[in-house]
Structure formats: structure tokens, C-alpha cells
Design a protein around this motif. Structure first.
Motif, mmCIF file in Angstrom:
data_model
loop_
_atom_site.group_PDB
_atom_site.id
_atom_site.type_symbol
_atom_site.label_atom_id
_atom_site.label_comp_id
_atom_site.label_asym_id
_atom_site.label_seq_id
_atom_site.Cartn_x
_atom_site.Cartn_y
_atom_site.Cartn_z
ATOM 1 N N ARG A 1 16.025 113.428 2.878
ATOM 2 C CA ARG A 1 16.711 114.559 2.264
ATOM 3 C C ARG A 1 18.220 114.370 2.233
ATOM 4 O O ARG A 1 18.884 114.611 1.232
ATOM 5 N N SER B 1 11.657 109.404 11.082
ATOM 6 C CA SER B 1 12.417 109.899 9.943
ATOM 7 C C SER B 1 12.965 108.719 9.123
ATOM 8 O O SER B 1 13.003 108.766 7.898
ATOM 9 N N LYS C 1 10.574 120.121 8.972
ATOM 10 C CA LYS C 1 10.093 118.823 8.487
ATOM 11 C C LYS C 1 10.970 117.674 8.999
ATOM 12 O O LYS C 1 11.629 116.986 8.197
ATOM 13 N N TRP D 1 1.671 107.971 6.567
ATOM 14 C CA TRP D 1 2.967 108.072 5.891
ATOM 15 C C TRP D 1 2.755 108.528 4.465
ATOM 16 O O TRP D 1 1.740 108.222 3.865
ATOM 17 N N ARG D 2 3.746 109.220 3.943
ATOM 18 C CA ARG D 2 3.689 109.579 2.521
ATOM 19 C C ARG D 2 3.719 108.297 1.707
ATOM 20 O O ARG D 2 3.038 108.138 0.725
ATOM 21 N N GLU E 1 10.164 107.182 7.080
ATOM 22 C CA GLU E 1 9.849 107.986 5.891
ATOM 23 C C GLU E 1 10.857 107.740 4.782
ATOM 24 O O GLU E 1 10.518 107.759 3.608
ATOM 25 N N THR F 1 10.602 114.674 10.003
ATOM 26 C CA THR F 1 10.453 113.286 9.561
ATOM 27 C C THR F 1 10.952 113.086 8.135
ATOM 28 O O THR F 1 11.188 111.979 7.704
ATOM 29 N N ARG F 2 11.104 114.180 7.364
ATOM 30 C CA ARG F 2 11.600 114.063 5.993
ATOM 31 C C ARG F 2 13.115 114.207 5.925
ATOM 32 O O ARG F 2 13.718 114.118 4.876
#
Lengths: 519, 247
Positions: free
Chosen positions: B108, B134, B101, B168-169, B137, B103-104
Motif C-alpha cells: 500500500r 509484508s 491488513k 500468498w496473494r 506480499e 501484511t498488505r
């Protein structure tokens, strides 16, 4: 790493100490700064209890409010401010203000002690001329009081702890320095005669399980009188709403304790002072009501759509006017001859309680036994009245139950120290769930009623526009909904209070009060 | 914790000066601020006189083998910390590409310090890449400095395009403002008027092209710390007020 704090034994050796340290450790010496610091806390020491220190420091043209951890010295927040507002909600909005508000809540920030001093800031640099550790030497005097021993602090810079640790090691090896046991603010407070943590709005009374009922009752009543006296000045000056709140709680607890003092105190004493405390309860009520509404305004505002919020302003102004008028009336009461005579006589009785066995047959009995009896009665009453409530019960019946529950709670708080703490806590927890829902029910009902009443008064005054009335109507509607929700929740909460396990916990508590080994 | 990222596809637009000066102003007002210098050139790190090196390398950090917490350095200013640049960030795309993941990833890595800071400001390298995705995000808002030149305007359109085309989220707010403005240049004035007419969401503040911003490299300190009464310091103050109001 914490701030490493040392005390320099001799005040007149500061210069020499700094010179030697700068030379040996190749520190950069910044210009000495003269400062004046005011240490703040709430009346009930919330910051001290939280383990932090709030100080306003003035150095030259700069004013800074600094909030830091008392133990580690870590800065929790900082504001550039010329003056410290009385309430946290008047600080610049932001995350630090939010965190501070969680600690201080509605209490006023009171300036307690002023310290004047000079700081010599020293820095250790690396080869990029970046500061990697700080050493600060403060010499200070409590304004109009004692000189405080000079304090030397090593303040680490994050990511460069090694350098600070090394410097702290160097200082620890110096014979002229001793590790400091508490920080400058606390030293100054104690030197000015304060005892941090000495007041709490929680009832703190330790009764003697071997004592008599009379001793226990008088001890509780004395503690409550002390609470009233401690809060009186703050009530008169209206520093914040909590002085009056604590004062009123002490009055209510006293009334409750007097109510449960049949056969412990003479009827003549009970009769006279119950009248006086009821009078005080009444006279302090209106100011408190307006205080509560003023505290609620931001919460009301939060429940309104943004465009409706300005309509609350005339209402707030109305409340403020009324609160001031009510407070003025209250000040007159507290300065009246009746109040003075009441206080004098009540104090005289508590100082030397003369009680004959005929008038008060329970007075010489063991405190634990009598207290258990009073708790049992209060408890049975809550159970009996609670069971009588059904879907069609009138609101007044729930209000009565709320009062019963409060009396039981006060009894547990006042005489709780006679019983094992764990068992008291378990019983209080059972009771609290019920009290919360009863409180919400009544508060919503009373508030909705008051809002309607206020709207009427504003109309008569000519200060209510249609928009204000609509807004208040909207709030009443929301209160009605919350009231209905509380009413629905009652049955389940009471069932939990009335459950066999809860009864067993209460029985265990009362038994422990009568067992000889508990004494 | 709010995450801001100073970002532009084009370099040399006053991006790092924005990150450093706004971080300083936020910290001076009492907020706890962390600047993460993601640009391998390390200009923000240089301004704070910190050595451009992350213990264990930037890779270990991004891959989650080292906590952000362990590599944070205190600056010379209260409430203001920095995660230094690391030369290994030049390969950030490759590192991310290998991570699950990707882009996350940055979001994180920021999680463990969420309670510790009120603002995190990411100073990003100029490009559109996996690393920028990233960043997008992780960020609540992108601070986009725009020089009033035709080319710079074009890259803003590219960014816009990229942001609207990607799913995008939670898309970051785009807070664009004019930077390095020379009010004496007619071209600057005209281009700004043109773009303001087309884009009503631009911030009002304009950061002037000024020698005290250029001298940041000499003093190695934020402008408001060295020249608090200068025109540039006032402009950054106004910018920070506007940004804060938009968050």
C-alpha cells in the motif's frame, strides 16, 4: 523544485564568477569536463512537442543519451551509449525505452545540431559529505556557429530542495546573471536555424473565410505541395517510413482536393495534374506496402506463440529485400524527367493561378460557400453508399465506402478552418468511428491477400520453409478473424454515423458556413 | 514498477551490499530506482551518506500518515533515490500489528510512487516476522544471498518452508545466489556443488568474498562506482543481468 537556470552576461567572466561562488558558498569544485552534445529530434518534432529534449553527450570516453524535461530539467531517462541508434526500438530494452517509444514511435531520431562545451560541476555538501545541491556552469558553442551565452544551473537533489532553493536565491540576486528563458539545446537549435515545431504531419492551414474559393483551393494545394517537398529528401534517403507516409497522404489529399475542384480550377489543369498525382500515388505504393508490413512484423510476432516467432525471420528478410528494391524504383521515379517537369509546372500554376471565369465559374465565389457545398456532397455520398450496404454486399462496396469517407475526412481537414473549430471536430469524431472500422476491414483483407501472395513468391524464390509457410498461414487466419469482426461491427458504427444527432451536427456545421456572421 | 527485496533470515550475508550495488547498476543503466532501507541498523542509508531519519518517523510512513514521496532522498547518483532507515523500524512488527491488513501494508505504502520508479529495492532486516510477511506480499522477487555454510543453507530451507506453508496473494519469485564465496575454501566449493545439484533454480552468479565489498563502508559508495573494473563489480553486474532476465 525545477532546475533554476540563469544566463551569465559576459562570457569572459565565467572563471571569476565560479571562483567567487565556490569561495562564498563553500562549494566543492569537481574537475571541468569537456563535452560534445548532439541534440536529437524527429523530423516532425515529436520530442519538442512532448516538451522534452533528447541529447547525446560525449565526455571523455563516456557517451550518454539523456532524455529530460525541457522546462523542469528533470531527467526522464538515461542510457550509457557510444552511438545513438536511428530507431528507438534499437535502444536497450527497458521501461525508459518503452516510454520514449510512446513519444517517438516509428520515427527516426535525427541529429540536428552539435554543441561543444565545457562544464564546471560544483557541489554543495552536508556534514556527511553527501551532495545536497549541484551547480553546473556550461560554456558552449554551436559547432561551426555561434557561441552561446554561458548557462548556470542549480540542480536540486531530491529531499534537499531547501539547499537548492537557497542557492538559487543567491544566484538570482547576482547582477551578472539573468534568468534563462529557454534551455541550451533550444537556444542551439534556433541559432542553427531550426524552428522547433515548424513541421507537423497534421495539415495546418488557415483559410480566409472572406476569401474566394480559388484562394482557398490554391492555399490548400500549396500547403500540400510544401508537405511533399519537405518530405522529399527523407523519402529519397529512406530515413524512416513516415516521410513517405506523409508524402503519400499529401498526394492523396491533393487528389481529393483536385477532385472537388470542379468549376474552381480549369478542367485543363485538373485533368493534367490528376493524372500526374494518380501516377505518383501508384509509384509510391509498393514501397509503402512493404514499409507497413515491416512495421507490422513485431505485432505479428506478438500474436504468435513464442516458439513460432523465429519462423518470421525469413519473412522479415524477404520484406526487407523487397522494400529496398521498391525504394530503388521509387528513387528513380523521383529523379525522372517526368517528375521534374510535373513539379515545375505544378509549382508554376500554384504560384500564379490564372483562371478565367468561363473555365471556372465557382472560382470567384466565397470560399466558405463552395467548401460547404463540397463537404455536403461528400457527406451525402457517404450516407447514400453506406445505407446501400447490407449483409450480402461485396467487399468492394465497403472499399468504395472507405474511399468516400476518406474524401469527406480530407474535405473537413482541408477546408475546416473556414468553419467553427468545435463543429468541425464534432463531425470529424462522428466520421472517425466509421473510418476506423472500414480501415480495419480493408487493412485485414489487403494484408491477408498480400501475405498469401508473399508466401507464393517466397516459395518460388525457394526462401520459404514449411515452418515459415505455416506461420504465415496462422497470421492469415488471424487477419481473417479480425476482418470478420470488423465486418460485424460495421452496421453499428454506420448506424451511429447515420443517426439523427450526427446529421444535426453536420447540418449545424454547413449552416455555420453559409451564415454571414460566420464569415 | 518491479519490487525486489534483499532478504535472508540470517544477517551478515552481503544483503545490503547486494541492494546497494544492484540499485546502483540498475540506475546507471537508465532505470529509475528507489532503495528503501527497512533495516533499523541503516547500513544502506550509511553507504549513501544519508542521515538515518525519516521525517515524522517510520511509523507515520507505514501507518500511511505520511506519503513515501515526501521522505525520499536523492543519492549522489543519477536516477537513484533512497528512503532512509529510521530507528523506529525496530518496532515495525508492533506498528504493523496495530495496522489493518498488516501484511498488505508495505504494498500500500509503495502505491503512490509506482509510476515514478522502475525498480524498488527493499533492504530488509534479517528475521521472519510480520514485517517480512509484508515484504513478501509487496515483492515481485526476493533476492536471497547465501553464504556457502551449513547454517546458511539451513536458513534457506527455513525460508523456503515458510514461503510454501503460507498462502500468498501472489508469491514472490525466490532468486537465491551464493554470496561471500571464497573459492579457495574446499567447504565452500563442496557445499555449493551439493546445493546446486539439489536446487536447479539457483542463480549462476557467485559474489566473491572480496575486500572491495568490505571497503564499501570506508568509501561510503557502491562498489561499481568506486572500483568499476574490480572483480566484485563484474560479479554484481552479472548478478543484475541475471536478475533482470528472471523478472
Amino acid at each position: 523544485m525545477k532546475v533554476a537556470r540563469f544566463v551569465l552576461a559576459e562570457r569572459d567572466r565565467v572563471e571569476q564568477f565560479v571562483d567567487e561562488l565556490v569561495d562564498r558558498e563553500h562549494l566543492v569544485r569537481d574537475r571541468p569536463v569537456s563535452w560534445t552534445r548532439v541534440v536529437f529530434d524527429t523530423f516532425d518534432w515529436r520530442l519538442h512537442g512532448h516538451g522534452s529534449v533528447l541529447e547525446h553527450e560525449r565526455a571523455g570516453a563516456r557517451g550518454q543519451l539523456v532524455w529530460r524535461d525541457r522546462d523542469t530539467g528533470e531527467v526522464l531517462g538515461r542510457f550509457e551509449l557510444a552511438e545513438v541508434p536511428r530507431f528507438v526500438w534499437d535502444l536497450p530494452p527497458g521501461p525508459v525505452t518503452d516510454r520514449l517509444a510512446e513519444v517517438v514511435e516509428v520515427r527516426a531520431l535525427l541529429p540536428l545540431v552539435t554543441i561543444e562545451g565545457t562544464r564546471t560541476p560544483l557541489r554543495l555538501l552536508d556534514d556527511e559529505s553527501k551532495t545536497v545541491a549541484r551547480v553546473v556552469v556550461d560554456t558552449a558553442t554551436v559547432q561551426g556557429g555561434d557561441s552561446l551565452p554561458p548557462v548556470v544551473e542549480v540542480q536540486p537533489v531530491r529531499g534537499y530542495e531547501r539547499q537548492a532553493r537557497r542557492l538559487a536565491g543567491v544566484l538570482a540576486a547576482q547582477v551578472v546573471l539573468t534568468p534563462a528563458t529557454c534551455d541550451l539545446a533550444e537556444t542551439a537549435l534556433r541559432s542553427a536555424g531550426f524552428v522547433p515545431g515548424s513541421y507537423s504531419s497534421k495539415l495546418r492551414v488557415q483559410l480566409d473565410p472572406h476569401g474566394t474559393a480559388l484562394e482557398a483551393w490554391v492555399t490548400v494545394l500549396r500547403t500540400l505541395l510544401a508537405t511533399m517537398e519537405a518530405n522529399e529528401a527523407g523519402v529519397l534517403d529512406d530515413l524512416d517510413s513516415e516521410f513517405l507516409h506523409d508524402y503519400r497522404v499529401a498526394v492523396r489529399r491533393t487528389r481529393s482536393v483536385l477532385g472537388q475542384a470542379r468549376r474552381v480550377l480549369p478542367a485543363s489543369v485538373r485533368d493534367r495534374f490528376r493524372v500526374e498525382f494518380a501516377w505518383l500515388g501508384r509509384e509510391t505504393g509498393p514501397t509503402r506496402d512493404f514499409d507497413v508490413f515491416l512495421l507490422e512484423v513485431p505485432r505479428f510476432a506478438a500474436r504468435l506463440p513464442a516458439e513460432r516467432r523465429p519462423d518470421l525471420e525469413p519473412f522479415r528478410a524477404f520484406l526487407e529485400r523487397r522494400q529496398r528494391a521498391a525504394h530503388e524504383a521509387l528513387v528513380e521515379v523521383l529523379r525522372s524527367a517526368r517528375y521534374e517537369a510535373f513539379l515545375r509546372d505544378w509549382r508554376a500554376f500554384l504560384d500564379d493561378p490564372v483562371v478565367s471565369p468561363q473555365e471556372a465559374p465557382d472560382a470567384p465565389r466565397p470560399a466558405t460557400e463552395v467548401a460547404a457545398d463540397r463537404i455536403r456532397r461528400a457527406y451525402r455520398r457517404v450516407v447514400r453508399d453506406g445505407r446501400a450496404i447490407h449483409d450480402g454486399s461485396a467487399p468492394e462496396e465497403l472499399h468504395e465506402l472507405r474511399k468516400d469517407a476518406k474524401k469527406l475526412r480530407y474535405a473537413l481537414e482541408c477546408y475546416g478552418s473556414l468553419f467553427p473549430a468545435g463543429e468541425v471536430a464534432a463531425v470529424v469524431k462522428d466520421l472517425k468511428g466509421l473510418q476506423d472500422v472500414l480501415g480495419e476491414y480493408q487493412d485485414c483483407q489487403v494484408q491477408a491477400g498480400s501475405l498469401e501472395h508473399f508466401a507464393q513468391e517466397m516459395l518460388e524464390e525457394g526462401t520459404a520453409s514449411a515452418a515459415v509457410l505455416i506461420t504465415l498461414g496462422y497470421l492469415v487466419e488471424q487477419l481473417d478473424e479480425r476482418e470478420a469482426a470488423a465486418r460485424r461491427a460495421f452496421e453499428e458504427r454506420f448506424a451511429r454515423f447515420d443517426a439523427p444527432e450526427a446529421h444535426a451536427r453536420m447540418r449545424a456545421l454547413l449552416r455555420s458556413g453559409t451564415r454571414p456572421e460566420a464569415a | 514498477m518491479k519490487v525486489l527485496a534483499t532478504y535472508n533470515i540470517k544477517g551478515g550475508v552481503g544483503k545490503t551490499a547486494t541492494a546497494v550495488n544492484l540499485a546502483y547498476l540498475a540506475a546507471a543503466a537508465g532505470a529509475r530506482v528507489l532503495v528503501w532501507d527497512l533495516d533499523p541498523q541503516g547500513a544502506a542509508t550509511f553507504y549513501f551518506r544519508i542521515k538515518p531519519r525519516v521525517k515524522g518517523g517510520g511509523k507515520a510512513l507505514v501507518r500511511g500518515r505520511r506519503d513515501l514521496d515526501e521522505v525520499v532522498k536523492g543519492t549522489d547518483y543519477d536516477n537513484l533515490d533512497l528512503v532512509p532507515a529510521d530507528f523506529s523500524y525496530r518496532n515495525l512488527d508492533l506498528v504493523l500489528d496495530a495496522a489493518p491488513k498488516p501484511t498488505r501494508r508495505l504494498a500500500r505504502v509503495l502505491e503512490p510512487v509506482a509510476a515514478e520508479y522502475d525498480y524498488v529495492i527493499l533492504d530488509c532486516p534479517p528475521s521472519i516476522s510480520l514485517a517480512s510477511e509484508s515484504v513478501f506480499e509487496a515483492a515481485d522477487a526476493l533476492l536471497v544471498p547465501l553464504i556457502p555454510t551449513t547454517l546458511s543453507m539451513r536458513t534457506f530451507d527455513q525460508l523456503d518452508d515458510f514461503l510454501t506453508r503460507t498462502r500468498w496473494r501472489r508469491p514472490p519469485a525466490v532468486l537465491a545466489f551464493f554470496s561471500m564465496v571464497d573459492a579457495r575454501k574446499r567447504l565452500h566449493r563442496e557445499l555449493m556443488a551439493e546445493l546446486r545439484a539439489a536446487r536447479t533454480d539457483l542463480l549462476d552468479t557467485e559474489i566473491p568474498s572480496a575486500s572491495d565489498v568490505e571497503r564499501m563502508g570506508l568509501h561510503r559508495a557502491p562498489v561499481p562506482a568506486v572500483a568499476p573494473r574490480s572483480r566484485s563489480a563484474a560479479a554484481y553486474r552479472a548478478l543484475w543481468d541475471e536478475v533482470r532476465a528472471r523478472l
